[in-house]
Design a protein around this motif. Structure first.
Motif, PDB file in Angstrom:
ATOM      1  N   TRP A  79       5.438  -0.536  -3.736  1.00 12.12           N
ATOM      2  CA  TRP A  79       4.363  -1.018  -2.868  1.00 12.12           C
ATOM      3  C   TRP A  79       4.894  -2.052  -1.876  1.00 12.12           C
ATOM      4  CZ3 TRP A  79       0.167   0.534  -0.882  1.00 12.12           C
ATOM      5  CH2 TRP A  79      -0.665  -0.360  -0.197  1.00 12.12           C
ATOM      6  N   ARG A 134       6.647  -0.305   0.828  1.00 11.57           N
ATOM      7  CA  ARG A 134       5.673   0.333   1.711  1.00 11.57           C
ATOM      8  C   ARG A 134       5.097  -0.677   2.707  1.00 11.57           C
ATOM      9  NH1 ARG A 134       3.224   5.238   0.762  1.00 11.57           N
ATOM     10  NH2 ARG A 134       4.152   6.490  -0.912  1.00 11.57           N
ATOM     11  N   LEU A 186      10.765   6.784   1.910  1.00 12.94           N
ATOM     12  CA  LEU A 186       9.500   6.749   2.638  1.00 12.94           C
ATOM     13  C   LEU A 186       9.772   6.895   4.120  1.00 12.94           C
ATOM     14  CD1 LEU A 186       7.961   3.647   0.809  1.00 12.94           C
ATOM     15  CD2 LEU A 186       7.416   6.052   0.367  1.00 12.94           C
ATOM     16  N   ALA A 240       0.666   1.052   4.819  1.00 14.60           N
ATOM     17  CA  ALA A 240       1.525   1.185   3.647  1.00 14.60           C
ATOM     18  C   ALA A 240       1.213   2.451   2.858  1.00 14.60           C
ATOM     19  CB  ALA A 240       1.374  -0.049   2.759  1.00 14.60           C
ATOM     20  N   LYS A 270       6.306  10.001   1.004  1.00 11.98           N
ATOM     21  CA  LYS A 270       7.474   9.938   0.131  1.00 11.98           C
ATOM     22  C   LYS A 270       8.108  11.317   0.043  1.00 11.98           C
ATOM     23  CE  LYS A 270       6.900   7.927  -3.884  1.00 11.98           C
ATOM     24  NZ  LYS A 270       6.691   7.693  -5.350  1.00 11.98           N
TER      25      LYS A 270
END
Length: 257
Positions: free
Chosen positions: A20, A23, A58, A71, A76
């Protein structure tokens, strides 16, 4: 693009805390590229590798403006370009070719950024490449590679040549094409791109002046990295990254969704 990126369900808490954070940082980098005017509608790409043996990374949802990216909207994919998680968005094939090659070959290159700015492409068209005309240029010149243009980067066989030409460098000029940086963090890689882009802007402006130029001597270039580390207390991109995130939060914190 059919979907409003702001309407996507948040992935916070549904992916690891480490993923996270990556992201959020990568979405911030996309927003910053747009803020500084280095984007090109929906083209070019930034990526970050998620730590782990799978080599997942990503990348942007192809078709979204960089100023829209969040985000949770980042896609992915694996090193074969296949989506790992369910996503309604496609991936730029050229983005996959360039980024997967570098992520696979360079364990230290967690993040890769690529742009097509006017000044970057202009310097990429100069036969001499980047010249030592500014303090900003010295950092890229300490770790700079070149890759000859082969057309739009969609061919699998170009990956080996791209990786060979990049070597251990953190900055690359793709001739007739644009700029590329890579580094161990999003923060470092963004700072590398900022310096490379600024160096190109200064070079184009200096050459337009049509006056004799004063290049920086090689001995000064050789010690610029150690001097830069003193200035940043060896924090690299992290010296500026928190301030850049605060800037984005003031403009629009939507990248954190």
């Amino acid at each position: 693009m059919q979907h409003n990126l702001n309407d996507l369900p948040s992935l916070e808490g549904k992916v690891s805390a480490e993923e996270w954070q990556l992201r959020v940082d990568l979405a911030a980098a996309y927003r910053l590229i747009a803020h500084y005017g280095w984007d090109e509608i929906v083209f070019t790409h930034l990526s970050v590798r998620i730590p782990g043996p799978e080599h997942h990374f990503l990348i942007n949802p192809f078709g979204a403006l960089f100023e829209e990216i969040t985000a949770s909207s980042l896609v992915k994919i694996d090193v074969n370009g296949e989506k790992v998680d369910d996503s309604p968005f496609p991936v730029n094939p050229a983005g996959f070719t360039i980024h997967s090659a570098i992520h696979e070959a360079r364990e230290d290159a967690q993040c890769v950024m690529h742009t097509h700015t006017v000044e970057g492409v202009a310097v990429a068209a100069h036969s001499e490449g980047l010249l030592p005309l500014s303090q900003q240029s010295l950092f890229p010149l300490s770790s700079l590679a070149y890759h000859d243009y082969e057309g739009i980067a969609v061919r699998e066989d170009e990956k080996a040549r791209l990786v060979r030409d990049l070597g251990n460098a953190n900055y690359m000029i793709l001739r007739n094409h644009g700029l590329l940086t890579c580094g161990p963090t999003v923060a470092d890689t963004f700072l590398f791109m900022y310096l490379l882009q600024k160096a190109c802007e200064i070079q184009v402006a200096a050459l337009a002046g049509n006056r004799p130029l004063t290049p920086v001597p090689q001995p000064i270039i050789d010690k610029i990295v150690s001097e830069g580390n003193k200035v940043t207390s060896s924090k690299g991109g992290l010296i500026a990254w928190p301030a850049l995130l605060r800037k984005l939060d003031r403009i629009d914190p939507g990248f954190r969704r």
